[in-house]
Design an enzyme around this catalytic site. Structure first.
Site, PDB file in Angstrom:
ATOM      1  N   PHE A 126      49.386  42.401  34.926  1.00 29.68           N
ATOM      2  CA  PHE A 126      48.662  41.978  36.124  1.00 29.68           C
ATOM      3  C   PHE A 126      49.673  41.805  37.258  1.00 29.68           C
ATOM      4  O   PHE A 126      50.621  41.038  37.134  1.00 29.68           O
ATOM      5  CB  PHE A 126      47.941  40.658  35.842  1.00 29.68           C
ATOM      6  CG  PHE A 126      46.948  40.273  36.886  1.00 29.68           C
ATOM      7  CD1 PHE A 126      45.640  40.722  36.826  1.00 29.68           C
ATOM      8  CD2 PHE A 126      47.308  39.461  37.947  1.00 29.68           C
ATOM      9  CE1 PHE A 126      44.726  40.367  37.793  1.00 29.68           C
ATOM     10  CE2 PHE A 126      46.396  39.100  38.920  1.00 29.68           C
ATOM     11  CZ  PHE A 126      45.088  39.555  38.843  1.00 29.68           C
ATOM     12  N   ASP A 197      52.318  34.298  29.441  1.00 31.22           N
ATOM     13  CA  ASP A 197      51.123  34.156  30.264  1.00 31.22           C
ATOM     14  C   ASP A 197      49.910  34.240  29.328  1.00 31.22           C
ATOM     15  O   ASP A 197      49.764  35.221  28.585  1.00 31.22           O
ATOM     16  CB  ASP A 197      51.081  35.274  31.321  1.00 31.22           C
ATOM     17  CG  ASP A 197      49.873  35.162  32.244  1.00 31.22           C
ATOM     18  OD1 ASP A 197      48.792  34.780  31.771  1.00 31.22           O
ATOM     19  OD2 ASP A 197      50.020  35.493  33.436  1.00 31.22           O
ATOM     20  N   TYR A 222      39.796  29.762  34.817  1.00 32.14           N
ATOM     21  CA  TYR A 222      38.503  30.267  35.313  1.00 32.14           C
ATOM     22  C   TYR A 222      37.997  31.483  34.536  1.00 32.14           C
ATOM     23  O   TYR A 222      36.906  31.973  34.801  1.00 32.14           O
ATOM     24  CB  TYR A 222      38.562  30.593  36.814  1.00 32.14           C
ATOM     25  CG  TYR A 222      39.707  31.497  37.228  1.00 32.14           C
ATOM     26  CD1 TYR A 222      39.670  32.857  37.008  1.00 32.14           C
ATOM     27  CD2 TYR A 222      40.830  30.960  37.855  1.00 32.14           C
ATOM     28  CE1 TYR A 222      40.726  33.670  37.382  1.00 32.14           C
ATOM     29  CE2 TYR A 222      41.893  31.767  38.242  1.00 32.14           C
ATOM     30  CZ  TYR A 222      41.838  33.123  38.002  1.00 32.14           C
ATOM     31  OH  TYR A 222      42.884  33.910  38.365  1.00 32.14           O
ATOM     32  N   LYS A 223      38.785  31.980  33.570  1.00 31.00           N
ATOM     33  CA  LYS A 223      38.322  33.102  32.757  1.00 31.00           C
ATOM     34  C   LYS A 223      37.620  32.542  31.514  1.00 31.00           C
ATOM     35  O   LYS A 223      36.499  32.061  31.619  1.00 31.00           O
ATOM     36  CB  LYS A 223      39.499  34.024  32.425  1.00 31.00           C
ATOM     37  CG  LYS A 223      40.037  34.743  33.674  1.00 31.00           C
ATOM     38  CD  LYS A 223      41.309  35.522  33.446  1.00 31.00           C
ATOM     39  CE  LYS A 223      41.787  36.147  34.768  1.00 31.00           C
ATOM     40  NZ  LYS A 223      43.190  36.573  34.735  1.00 31.00           N
ATOM     41  N   ARG A 371      35.868  47.603  32.156  1.00 25.48           N
ATOM     42  CA  ARG A 371      36.226  46.465  31.307  1.00 25.48           C
ATOM     43  C   ARG A 371      34.993  45.649  30.965  1.00 25.48           C
ATOM     44  O   ARG A 371      34.156  45.375  31.823  1.00 25.48           O
ATOM     45  CB  ARG A 371      37.173  45.510  32.043  1.00 25.48           C
ATOM     46  CG  ARG A 371      38.596  45.875  32.072  1.00 25.48           C
ATOM     47  CD  ARG A 371      39.491  44.682  32.454  1.00 25.48           C
ATOM     48  NE  ARG A 371      38.896  43.756  33.423  1.00 25.48           N
ATOM     49  CZ  ARG A 371      39.467  42.629  33.817  1.00 25.48           C
ATOM     50  NH1 ARG A 371      40.632  42.257  33.322  1.00 25.48           N
ATOM     51  NH2 ARG A 371      38.877  41.837  34.702  1.00 25.48           N
TER      52      ARG A 371
END
Ligand SMILES: *Cc1c(COP(=O)(O)O)cnc(C)c1O
Length: 412
Positions: A126, A197, A222-223, A371
């Site tokens: 990312f 991460d 938030y995921k 995704r």
């Protein structure tokens, strides 16, 4: 075997996590497969937000810092996250954005390994992780360098030049899982520190940071932790590294005595030093609702369901849409796959837009990846059946060719 709807209905009946779905606000008729980007809303988040806004902010105002323990929130929530990622009390705080925490973590790790100047990262990660490390190293001077590698060369590139190995456990695009334990051990034998991460790991699979002897870690809420849009991230520092370095964003919240208002910075003890400024109290209080739900779930059952959901989605797609040229980008091996399925297709963008229009909410990652994130707390097995039926219909009817599906939005 040929999969049928009845097969998936039966799995739902036997699902030990089934009762969690009712705790989430989901749109009727929609199949939400984007919890790897923004987790769904726990129903209780609404009442909690109302309570905080009306009572704690509206009525109690400044007194709430003490009366409602606002000041302790980053620690209290940090300890809850710690229990999900194999860390101890006092090793995690919930604060700031992931990228900011990564900046603090990598800076700290570099200070703990001062004779070396290279940070090793996966180039395809990312991008904010790369950007943050590039920004940090540009502050530190020309002798610091980032070394970008990909998975196949990872171990051979970890050598005596490398100060810090900075990796994301579950790849944001492909969903492949790195072996945290083995890589940490290997890198530490070579004299490196490792920063993990956990953005696509926390709440998606069991993580054991202390079991793997991890040095530092970051991740978002938030995921898969369903903390709400832009909810604060977290940072982990193993106890053995506490009080040995100073993170660079030395704001008053990380001071040893913020309310003494001293002229000069004096880092706080332990994990407290990782805080920088006044916390996002509204976001923190709402995030805690999602984190509490995750803490109530059995992580082994969650992993088992996640592997089953993703495996059946892949196999049902093979069965129903096999002729349409999708390539599986995610690992087929359950052990190597996180809680998402990525497919590539040259027409990925309009196909995803047509899917979203049909109520199957996934997302698109350039240049050609579709995704689908699977959240075992609120996705059911029959969701898979329903999603793939709509997918098949879009492909059979070439619905995705309609002009409206080719217009690009800012957020994909
Ligand atoms: C989602 C994600 C981020 C998000 O970073 P923010 O600073 O919180 O916006 C960072 N890194 C990875 C690997 C991610 O998946």
């Amino acid at each position: 075997m040929t999969y049928t709807k009845a097969f998936f209905e039966q799995l739902d009946k036997q699902d030990p996590l089934a009762s969690f779905q009712a705790k989430f606000a989901l749109n009727a008729g929609e199949i939400y497969l984007d919890g790897n980007s923004l987790g769904a809303r726990p129903k209780a988040a609404l009442a909690r937000a109302q309570q905080v806004v009306e009572q704690e902010w509206g009525q109690d105002l400044i007194r709430s810092w003490n009366k409602h323990q606002w000041f302790e929130l980053p620690y209290r929530i940090g300890n809850k996250i710690a229990s999900l990622i194999g860390a101890q009390d006092g090793e995690v705080v919930c604060t700031d954005a992931t990228g900011l925490n990564l900046y603090k973590a990598v800076s700290t790790a570099l200070q703990l390994n001062p004779s070396r100047k290279v940070v090793l990262m996966e180039g395809s990660n990312f991008p904010t992780n790369n950007y943050m490390v590039q920004g940090l190293l540009s502050q530190l001077g020309d002798d610091y360098q980032v070394r970008f590698v990909e998975e196949a060369q990872l171990l051979e590139q970890i050598d005596e030049q490398v100060a810090v190995v900075c990796l994301t456990q579950v790849h944001y695009k492909t969903g492949r899982v790195l072996d945290m334990q083995a890589i940490t051990e290997y890198a530490q034998q070579k004299g490196c520190l490792v920063v993990w991460d956990l953005c696509h790991s926390a709440g998606a699979l069991p993580v054991d940071l202390n079991g793997a002897n991890a040095d530092l870690a970051v991740g978002c809420t938030y995921k898969y932790l369903n903390g709400g849009p832009g909810s604060p991230a977290f940072i982990f520092v193993a106890k053995r590294h506490h009080n040995r370095a100073q993170q660079p964003l030395s704001g008053w919240w990380g001071h040893s005595a913020p309310f003494d208002f001293k002229r000069d910075y004096q880092p706080g003890f332990g994990i407290s030093q990782m805080l920088s400024g006044t916390q996002a109290i509204l976001s923190l209080t709402v995030a805690e609702v999602g984190i509490d739900l995750m803490c109530a779930a059995d992580m082994q059952a969650l992993r088992k369901k996640s592997q089953a959901l993703t495996r059946y989605f892949i196999e049902l797609l093979d069965q129903e849409c096999g002729q349409y040229g999708f390539e599986l980008v995610s690992p087929r091996d359950d052990e190597k796959r996180g809680s998402q399925v990525a497919l590539s297709h040259a027409q990925g963008y309009p196909i995803m837009q047509a899917l979203i229009d049909a109520g199957v909410i996934g997302d698109f990652r350039a240049p050609d990846i579709l995704r689908f994130g699977f959240a075992p707390l609120y996705n059911s097995y029959v969701d898979i059946w329903e999603a793939v039926q709509r997918f098949k219909s879009i492909m059979d009817n070439e619905h995705w060719r309609e002009a409206q599906f080719n217009q690009r939005h800012a957020v994909t």
